[in-house]
Design a protein around this motif. Sequence first.
Motif, PDB file in Angstrom:
ATOM      1  N   SER A 157       0.814  -1.214   0.000  1.00 51.95           N
ATOM      2  CA  SER A 157       0.000   0.000   0.000  1.00 51.95           C
ATOM      3  C   SER A 157       0.848   1.264   0.000  1.00 51.95           C
ATOM      4  O   SER A 157       0.828   2.032   0.946  1.00 51.95           O
ATOM      5  N   SER A 158       1.587   1.516  -1.070  1.00 55.11           N
ATOM      6  CA  SER A 158       2.320   2.772  -1.173  1.00 55.11           C
ATOM      7  C   SER A 158       1.665   3.639  -2.245  1.00 55.11           C
ATOM      8  O   SER A 158       0.761   3.208  -2.968  1.00 55.11           O
ATOM      9  N   LYS A 173      10.420   6.545   4.626  1.00 51.72           N
ATOM     10  CA  LYS A 173       9.417   7.506   5.099  1.00 51.72           C
ATOM     11  C   LYS A 173       9.903   8.307   6.306  1.00 51.72           C
ATOM     12  O   LYS A 173       9.272   9.285   6.692  1.00 51.72           O
ATOM     13  N   GLY A 189      -1.004   4.233   7.384  1.00 58.72           N
ATOM     14  CA  GLY A 189      -0.205   3.485   6.425  1.00 58.72           C
ATOM     15  C   GLY A 189       0.104   2.103   6.963  1.00 58.72           C
ATOM     16  O   GLY A 189       0.106   1.879   8.186  1.00 58.72           O
ATOM     17  N   ALA A 243       1.690   7.625   5.333  1.00 57.21           N
ATOM     18  CA  ALA A 243       2.886   6.923   4.867  1.00 57.21           C
ATOM     19  C   ALA A 243       3.009   5.577   5.552  1.00 57.21           C
ATOM     20  O   ALA A 243       2.789   5.464   6.757  1.00 57.21           O
ATOM     21  N   ARG A 244       3.384   4.567   4.806  1.00 56.28           N
ATOM     22  CA  ARG A 244       3.616   3.251   5.383  1.00 56.28           C
ATOM     23  C   ARG A 244       4.881   3.288   6.244  1.00 56.28           C
ATOM     24  O   ARG A 244       5.711   4.200   6.139  1.00 56.28           O
ATOM     25  N   PHE A 262      -3.112   0.502   7.919  1.00 58.08           N
ATOM     26  CA  PHE A 262      -3.534   0.618   6.522  1.00 58.08           C
ATOM     27  C   PHE A 262      -5.019   0.950   6.453  1.00 58.08           C
ATOM     28  O   PHE A 262      -5.839   0.323   7.121  1.00 58.08           O
TER      29      PHE A 262
END
Length: 289
Positions: A5-6, A200, A225, A194-195, A253
């Motif tokens: 998941s970016s 990050k 994230g 951000a993950r 997420f």
Amino acid sequence: SDVCSSDLEFMLCRLVAALTDFEHAVVSLSSDGQMVAALNAAGVEPLQLNMGRGVTALLGLPRLRHALAQFNPDLVQTWMCHADLLGGVVARVSLNVPVAWGVHQVHEGAEARATTRAVQYICAKLSSKVPNRIVVCSDAARTSTIAAGYDAERCEVIYNGIPTDEYFRSREERIRVRTLLNIGEADIALLLPARWHADKDYPNFIAAAKRVLARLPTAKFLLAGAGTETSNIELQRMIEATGAHDAFVPLGFRQDMRSVFSAADVGVLSSRTEAMPNVLLEEIGRAHV
């Protein structure tokens, strides 16, 4: 390289959903990720090769060649340096298919991991032979990519973009989400979408948050994230070290980022490698709609 998941994977989902005149096939070098469901909704079931990392990934090259040969593609577009190298070489050398590399970050130089630096070095050496085009998402990415030794004549800028009509602040969603998260209407909520990843730079963000709290004690920091869940012990230790645990709201997420954006007052990004981050474009789009 993967379907986690970016920003990049969200962009891939948008691209697949929008380009309906083309038949798409998505091949992930790694294993399951959070974006599989979104790709399925767009009509594509990604093939996940689970090739591993580092030297281990080389053992998966026969499977990658077999997968690409089965799709019989007219064009192979690879995203990020590991996929550029492995997918690009297999498509170009083994299958003689046109290749477009995708560069969506600025190169870190000495700050990057040794394996990433090695992959980027090899890509630079092959950049005049393997890809027909090297698509970069910003002027900064082009400058950085050329400085890293990539073929300048093959670099082409195609800027990231967002559908602005989809981005608006919802008063109803703001109230709903802030109520669920126990954030008062008068509290300033800052969102880091951000993950959890070294790129990050969460330590930098947490240090900055501590300074903000010294001036705005009621500020809230939303962390949205993959990997930001409360089960992340390292992140929880960083938060505890600020002495203001309750100021941080780890969300993990989220599929409902539009609602989360509506709940925030300020969008923040501490990433070290972004070339043209979509999440900031989305926040800017919300501010002007």
